[in-house]
Design an enzyme around this catalytic site. Structure first.
Site: not given
Ligand code: AMP
Length: 596
Positions: A275, A280, A442, A448
């Site tokens: 991650k 993004r 979602r 995650k």
């Molecule tokens: P969060 O912002 O904490 O909800 O985490 C999701 C975000 O992690 C996504 O919107 C992406 O911007 C980011 N991200 C980073 N690496 C990845 C990955 N390998 N697959 C999907 N999302 C990722």
């Protein structure tokens, strides 16, 4: 169609919090809307004149609307302002003042939906010399022929603050009720606010709901979807496809407690990925044209000429829509940089090429929604990834597929997680191999896993001026989550974690957090109303908050409060529609109880 009909529906929508009743009200309106007004009505129901994927924002300041009310009613701006302070809503003030106007206005030609839509849509077109006057004129023209109730909603629409609570769910269901309601024998019982349907009918009903939802996932525009439903029925909806160049909502991921929980949600074996703590990007290509969009669907192609070039040279397909995370890299040490650094590149208007040299980026592609004219949204993730691999020439430190392993072992997952954190990532993603791409939700096709207790992303909806040496600053911030109808619900006040001086902020090497001054400057133009020391602001600024505990509370409209909330950082890339939901907060509250 007369605008008055819409204004009356707005009022009824505002007067009820019942979702089914809202659905019913919208569906009745859509049923009687003539075809030529349908798209406009659907957009206006969400308080918009541009579809969601569109770049344009109205960006009209309250001052300007105040002046327009002054012209339309002859009331002095001073008096308007006084009243505004009392009502806290310029819409209500406009309504009151128009009502006080002389009777003669009653003989004005009725305002049409078309006229209101046209004038509001023209607002962002007014540019350069005389733009402010032209904008005022466009609004004043509407208000001058508006009835009181119309004035209220015109004002709020212009200020992009409609507040009638039309969620995407109600709009989607209302499209089904209006255009397929007779066929599906939908019977809404108004007295009991109940919706009568047999199990058999429910299966058929869900087929239509899904068709509208899927068409919306591709189009990202309910206005377009409503038109297709009305004119081309179920078949039309099924034939809707992605369009390169029009960004779609991105898929979102739930948070898993731990690896057991993660595997339980997505199934075994699963794909595990780094991650990355970056930014993004949704990447579109059609022939030679490449467009880059943020997760808020803003077009940032101009800011990243380096990315465009790398994509052009290293991905071999005529057209595609891809999902990626770009991370900044320190050109000297080759270390990955935290998000805050790369966020500077997004706001840049000048010296873009120089910036591309000081903060070069690595493109980590992790998903594909379309490749070579083939829509991959319903294709399982493992196949999407395989397609992606076929077309990408990977170059280390430049363009890569997200680092991935496939495993069913918790031990492997933990090792991979440690390895990812060691590289400076935020955690890992655990993704189902057999699931489709689901825009905007979602749904749990991926989760995650992050080390810290889940922080909340909340939007600032109010603030208080400080005292003593902080008198010039807003110093306590009311934060809100979002409910399923798109209403913002307050959950607490934050005053800690915010820095007094920039120097303190810079010392914090990763530029996290924010200063009072910074927040005040961001919020000042968004003030909607002021009472004593308290201000209400237009929901726009999203911040990440951590806290010790979630508690039940009658004080805030969410029904919850945060114990010791603390600002972690600004989340400028996050759209307000994606802040933490009331549902999530309820869930965290429950898991926290279990932990105890
Ligand atoms: P969060 O912002 O904490 O909800 O985490 C999701 C975000 O992690 C996504 O919107 C992406 O911007 C980011 N991200 C980073 N690496 C990845 C990955 N390998 N697959 C999907 N999302 C990722």
């Amino acid at each position: 169609m007369e605008y008055k009909e819409l204004a009356e529906i707005y009022q009824s929508l505002e007067d009820t919090s019942k979702r089914l009743e809202k659905t019913y009200l919208i569906s009745e309106l859509l049923k009687k809307t003539p075809s030529e007004d349908l798209k406009k009505i659907v957009l206006l129901l969400k308080g918009r004149v541009f579809p969601q994927w569109h770049q344009k924002k109205l960006g009209v300041a309250s001052r300007l609307v105040l002046k327009a009310i002054n012209i339309a009613t002859g009331t002095s701006t001073n008096r308007i302002e006084q009243d505004w302070k009392k009502t806290g809503d310029l819409g209500l003030t406009a309504k009151k003042l128009i009502k006080n106007k002389t009777q003669s206005t009653l003989f004005f030609k009725p305002l049409s939906v078309n006229k209101v839509f046209k004038n509001i849509k023209a607002l962002p077109k007014a540019k350069g010399h005389g733009a402010v006057d032209r904008k005022i004129k466009l609004i004043a023209e509407l208000l001058s022929s508006a009835k009181p109730i119309e004035a209220k909603y015109i004002t709020r629409t212009v200020l992009e603050d409609l507040r009638v609570g039309v969620g995407e769910g109600s709009l989607r269901d209302a499209i089904v009720w209006s255009f397929f309601g007779d066929k599906l024998k939908i019977r809404y019982n108004k007295e009991e606010n109940d919706f009568d349907i047999s199990d058999e009918e429910r299966i058929e009903y869900n087929k239509y709901i899904n068709a509208v939802q899927e068409a919306y996932d591709m189009k990202n525009d309910f206005a377009e979807v409503a038109k297709i439903a009305k004119e081309n029925g179920l078949e039309g909806l099924k034939n809707v496809n992605l369009e390169v160049g029009k960004p779609i909502k991105v898929m979102l991921y739930q948070k898993a407690e731990d690896f057991e929980d993660a595997f339980e949600t997505v199934g075994k074996p699963a794909a595990l990925e780094y991650k990355y703590d970056g930014f993004r990007l949704q990447i579109h290509k059609n022939k030679d044209d490449i467009q880059l969009f943020t997760r808020r669907l803003d077009n940032v192609t101009k800011q990243f000429p380096d990315v465009v070039k790398v994509i052009k040279n290293n991905i071999n397909s005529k057209n595609f829509i891809l999902d990626a995370e770009i991370i900044g890299i320190d050109p000297k040490t080759k270390r990955w940089l935290p998000f805050q650094n790369i966020s500077q590149r997004i706001k840049r208007k000048y010296n873009i090429h120089r910036m591309a040299k000081t903060i070069p980026v690595i493109i980590n592609i992790f998903d594909a929604m379309q490749i070579n004219n083939k829509n991959l949204i319903k294709t399982p993730f493992s196949e999407r990834r395989a397609e992606l691999k076929k077309i990408t020439d990977q170059i280390p430190e430049k363009i890569e597929l997200a680092e991935q392993i496939i495993t069913d072992s918790q031990k492997n997952a933990e090792d991979f997680y440690k390895q990812s954190l060691g590289k400076g990532n935020e955690g890992i993603m655990v993704k189902a191999l057999d699931k489709p791409y689901k825009p905007g939700s979602r749904v749990g096709y991926g989760v995650k896993v992050k080390p810290i207790m889940e922080t909340l992303d909340l939007v600032i909806t109010g603030a208080e001026w400080g005292q003593g040496k902080r008198a010039e600053w807003l110093s306590s911030f009311t934060v809100s989550c979002i409910d399923q109808d798109g209403n913002f619900r307050e959950i607490g006040k934050v005053g800690t974690g915010i820095k007094e001086k920039e120097a303190e902020q810079n010392k914090d090497k990763n530029l996290e957090g924010a200063t009072f001054k910074q927040l005040t400057n961001l919020l000042k133009p968004l003030i909607i109303s002021e009472k004593g020391k308290c201000v209400k602001v237009k929901p726009k600024i999203v911040i990440e908050i951590n806290y010790e505990e979630i508690q039940r509370s009658p004080t805030y409209s969410s029904g919850y409060a945060l114990r010791f909330p603390r600002l972690v950082k600004l989340r400028p890339e996050k759209p307000i529609e994606e802040v933490s939901t009331l549902e999530q907060i309820r869930e965290y509250y429950q898991t926290q109880k279990h932990r105890k």
